[in-house]
Scaffold this active site. Structure first.
Site, short mmCIF file in Angstrom:
data_model
loop_
_atom_site.label_atom_id
_atom_site.label_comp_id
_atom_site.label_asym_id
_atom_site.label_seq_id
_atom_site.Cartn_x
_atom_site.Cartn_y
_atom_site.Cartn_z
N CYS A 132 3.39 -9.64 -5.50
CA CYS A 132 4.76 -10.08 -5.76
C CYS A 132 4.76 -11.03 -6.95
O CYS A 132 5.50 -12.01 -6.99
CB CYS A 132 5.40 -10.69 -4.51
N GLY B 243 2.38 -9.68 8.28
CA GLY B 243 2.41 -8.40 8.97
C GLY B 243 3.64 -7.54 8.75
O GLY B 243 3.81 -6.53 9.43
N GLY B 244 4.48 -7.91 7.78
CA GLY B 244 5.64 -7.06 7.48
C GLY B 244 5.17 -5.64 7.18
O GLY B 244 5.74 -4.66 7.67
N LYS B 245 4.09 -5.55 6.39
CA LYS B 245 3.67 -4.21 5.97
C LYS B 245 2.80 -3.54 7.04
O LYS B 245 2.91 -2.34 7.25
CB LYS B 245 2.97 -4.28 4.62
N ALA C 216 -3.22 -9.00 5.22
CA ALA C 216 -2.20 -8.46 6.12
C ALA C 216 -1.12 -9.43 6.61
O ALA C 216 -0.04 -8.99 6.99
CB ALA C 216 -2.89 -7.83 7.32
N GLU D 127 -7.24 -10.26 7.50
CA GLU D 127 -6.58 -11.47 7.02
C GLU D 127 -7.57 -12.62 7.06
O GLU D 127 -8.20 -12.86 8.09
CB GLU D 127 -5.34 -11.77 7.90
N ASP E 34 -2.10 -5.65 -0.57
CA ASP E 34 -0.96 -6.48 -0.98
C ASP E 34 -1.58 -7.84 -1.30
O ASP E 34 -1.61 -8.74 -0.46
CB ASP E 34 0.02 -6.55 0.22
N ASP F 113 -12.74 -12.46 5.41
CA ASP F 113 -12.50 -12.21 3.99
C ASP F 113 -12.64 -10.70 3.78
O ASP F 113 -13.68 -10.12 4.13
CB ASP F 113 -13.55 -12.98 3.17
C1 LIG Z 1 0.83 -11.42 -0.18
S1 LIG Z 1 0.20 -12.01 1.33
C2 LIG Z 1 0.24 -10.57 2.34
C3 LIG Z 1 1.58 -10.23 2.94
C4 LIG Z 1 1.47 -9.12 3.96
N1 LIG Z 1 0.85 -7.93 3.40
C5 LIG Z 1 2.80 -8.76 4.58
O1 LIG Z 1 3.38 -7.74 4.20
O2 LIG Z 1 3.27 -9.45 5.48
C6 LIG Z 1 -1.50 -12.17 0.99
C7 LIG Z 1 -2.36 -12.54 2.19
O3 LIG Z 1 -3.73 -12.41 1.81
C8 LIG Z 1 -4.49 -13.39 2.50
N2 LIG Z 1 -5.79 -13.50 1.79
C9 LIG Z 1 -6.10 -14.27 0.72
N3 LIG Z 1 -7.37 -14.04 0.34
C10 LIG Z 1 -7.87 -13.11 1.18
C11 LIG Z 1 -9.14 -12.48 1.30
N4 LIG Z 1 -10.15 -12.75 0.46
N5 LIG Z 1 -9.32 -11.58 2.30
C12 LIG Z 1 -8.30 -11.29 3.16
N6 LIG Z 1 -7.09 -11.87 3.10
C13 LIG Z 1 -6.87 -12.77 2.12
C14 LIG Z 1 -3.59 -14.61 2.44
O4 LIG Z 1 -3.95 -15.54 3.44
C15 LIG Z 1 -2.21 -13.98 2.66
O5 LIG Z 1 -1.88 -13.98 4.02
#
Ligand SMILES: C[S@@+](CC[C@H](N)C(=O)[O-])C[C@H]1O[C@@H](n2cnc3c(N)ncnc32)[C@H](O)[C@@H]1O
Lengths: 322, 193
Positions: free
Chosen positions: A251, A134-136, A131, A154, A198, A181
């Site tokens: 992305c 947090g944009g989404k 998350a 997150e 995402d 996680d």
């Molecule tokens: C692409 S970014 C998300 C952007 C977010 N959805 C937004 O719109 O602002 C991916 C996020 O997943 C988190 N992440 C990585 N592995 C994860 C896991 N196993 N469980 C939860 N979050 C995780 C990362 O720390 C990162 O903040």
């Protein structure tokens, strides 16, 4: 400057712009030489600043009025009623009092499509499985009119801080943020109506924002991302109610992080892809030695040079009933 | 240093009373309109952070607590934070000001944005105020834009009453600004760094 030079050798251009050679080979395999040149040139530009107006805080017309008072010039974006592209601003758009009051979020245009495709409703329980910042999550809350509930997960504690301040600033009140996680969420036994994943990714679609990606990831890294993404998507499917919807996005432009992940979960789960009604390029069914289910044509690819925005892959799936 | 686990739990009777009596005293009985169907939760990690949580979220928190893996200790936020409890006193923060904005009828409208940088509001900065206030009252701070649009800047405790303003020297502090405490909206930018 790049426009003035006619590059016939895409590898030469890639080399000049500082890409690792494997990346250029893969882009060429995916979209051909001519388009790869367009993509590489596009990545040297600067993305237009885009904001999402937040009607949890004020009506769009009121926010527009306040922006106009500040001599900020903006225009609407087709297909996204809440988005405005900033054409000109005499001040920094991320430090106005309207920004601090949560009247808008500074956010890439294409990152607004996944929540719109998820189409959350005010009475639903939504999971946002990766998350921060947090944009989404905040967009989903806006689409739900601050009703129902969102569980935002997150893993990074540091990134939870940014998520926290965005949620508060935007006036979101229907959310629980869990710092864990996302693969652990199965044990909580929560069942979601809809989930947005995402996923953490290699980011090859957003080199325009992060040029270090030209060299920061090796080809071997893709397999590691692909594994984590598949595990996260598997978890998401397990925690989804029957008949529920998942939107998976990254992305990244790499098929191993996108079509391959979806292809794997389609084989192992009662889940089917559904069409995305926006008219973007479709998911690929062949790449290198891989061939994927023809159903993957229902997923979409937002190429930066074709959409004038960040690169995205988006797939929408529904869990079939028992 | 001993690492304390974060707890996210429903406020005790005593904690609830501390918060509710603050709200009634500062904002009047109307504030109960929005509090009636909400619960007060406390996130405890050294300080006690106070959150307003609606019924739906409350049920989900309890559901999570009773599952095989209790993830409530990992809750970073639920609902909306409004302030902290410290030594049995409720301390309103800018987020609480946001949340109860409608009920904060004692407003002070300032001419400059310096409060947003954690600086004091002095008599010379004040454009107007909506209702008379006494020393110790909590005030909502607003700025006035062109064509009279008003924008929320934060909250603060009055150090002098409104009756003293006309006779006080222009540099008399009315509301103290804090760089490291969340009373003004500029804190979001300072906090994100
Ligand atoms: C692409 S970014 C998300 C952007 C977010 N959805 C937004 O719109 O602002 C991916 C996020 O997943 C988190 N992440 C990585 N592995 C994860 C896991 N196993 N469980 C939860 N979050 C995780 C990362 O720390 C990162 O903040």
């Amino acid at each position: 400057m790049l426009d003035e030079v006619s590059y016939t050798d895409v590898y030469d251009l890639g080399n000049k712009l500082g890409y690792l050679p494997y990346m250029i080979q893969r882009f060429v395999e995916l979209i051909g030489e001519k388009e790869t040149i367009e993509l590489l040139k596009f990545n040297e530009k600067k993305l237009k600043t885009v904001i999402r107006l937040n009607n949890l805080k004020a009506q769009f017309s009121e926010i527009e009025f306040l922006l106009l008072q500040k001599k900020i010039v903006f225009k609407r974006i087709r297909e996204i009623p809440e988005a405005r592209e900033i054409v000109h601003s005499p001040i920094s758009i991320g430090a106005t009092i309207e920004y601090l009051n949560g009247y808008y979020m500074v956010q890439g245009k294409n990152s607004m499509f996944p929540p719109l495709i998820l189409d959350p409703k005010p009475h639903e329980i939504i999971g946002d499985f990766a998350a921060a910042p947090g944009g989404k999550t905040t967009h989903i809350a806006q689409l739900m009119k601050n009703k129902g509930k969102i569980i935002s997960i997150e893993r990074s504690k540091r990134r939870c801080t940014a998520l926290y301040s965005n949620i508060i600033r935007m006036g979101v009140q229907n959310t629980i943020v869990i710092n864990t996680d996302a693969r652990d969420i199965v044990k909580s036994k929560i069942k979601f109506d809809k989930i947005l994943l995402d996923a953490p990714c290699s980011g090859s679609g957003v080199i325009i924002n992060d040029p270090s990606r030209k060299t920061s990831k090796k080809e071997e890294d893709l397999a590691r991302y692909s594994k984590l993404q598949t595990e996260l998507l598997d978890t998401a499917i397990q925690t989804l109610k029957e008949g529920g919807t998942i939107v998976y996005c990254t992305c990244s432009l790499e098929p191993e992080e996108n079509e391959l992940v979806i292809d794997r979960v389609l084989k192992d789960n009662d889940i089917k892809l559904v069409d995305i009604l926006f008219s973007f390029e479709r998911g690929v069914t062949k790449f290198a030695n891989y061939s994927f289910s023809p159903e993957l044509k229902k997923a979409v690819r937002l190429y930066p040079h074709k959409t004038n925005g960040e690169g995205f892959f988006i797939a929408k799936m529904v869990k079939e009933s028992g | 240093m001993v690492k304390t686990e974060t707890l996210f739990i429903k406020a005790s009777r005593e904690e609830e009373q501390i918060v509710v009596s603050f709200l009634l005293k500062e904002f009047g009985t109307k504030v109960m309109e929005i509090m009636n169907d909400k619960s007060i939760f406390i996130k405890q990690r050294g300080v006690k952070e106070v959150y307003i949580v609606n019924e739906e979220l409350k049920d989900t928190i309890e559901f999570i607590r009773n599952s095989s893996l209790d993830l409530t200790k990992n809750i970073f936020l639920a609902g909306y934070p409004i302030g902290t409890i410290h030594e049995k006193q409720f301390q309103l923060e800018v987020t609480g000001g946001f949340y109860f904005k409608k009920y904060m009828e004692k407003r002070i409208i300032v001419k400059t944005q310096q409060f947003l940088y954690g600086k004091d509001i002095v008599v010379a900065n004040v454009k107007e105020y909506t209702l008379p206030f006494k020393k110790g009252n909590w005030l909502a701070v607003y700025g006035k834009g062109k064509k009279d649009s008003e924008l929320f800047y934060g909250v603060g405790k009055a150090l002098v009453g409104s009756n003293e303003l006309s006779s006080a020297p222009p540099n008399t502090v009315i509301i103290k600004g804090y760089k490291n405490r969340p009373f003004d909206l500029g804190w979001y930018l300072r906090f994100e760094k």
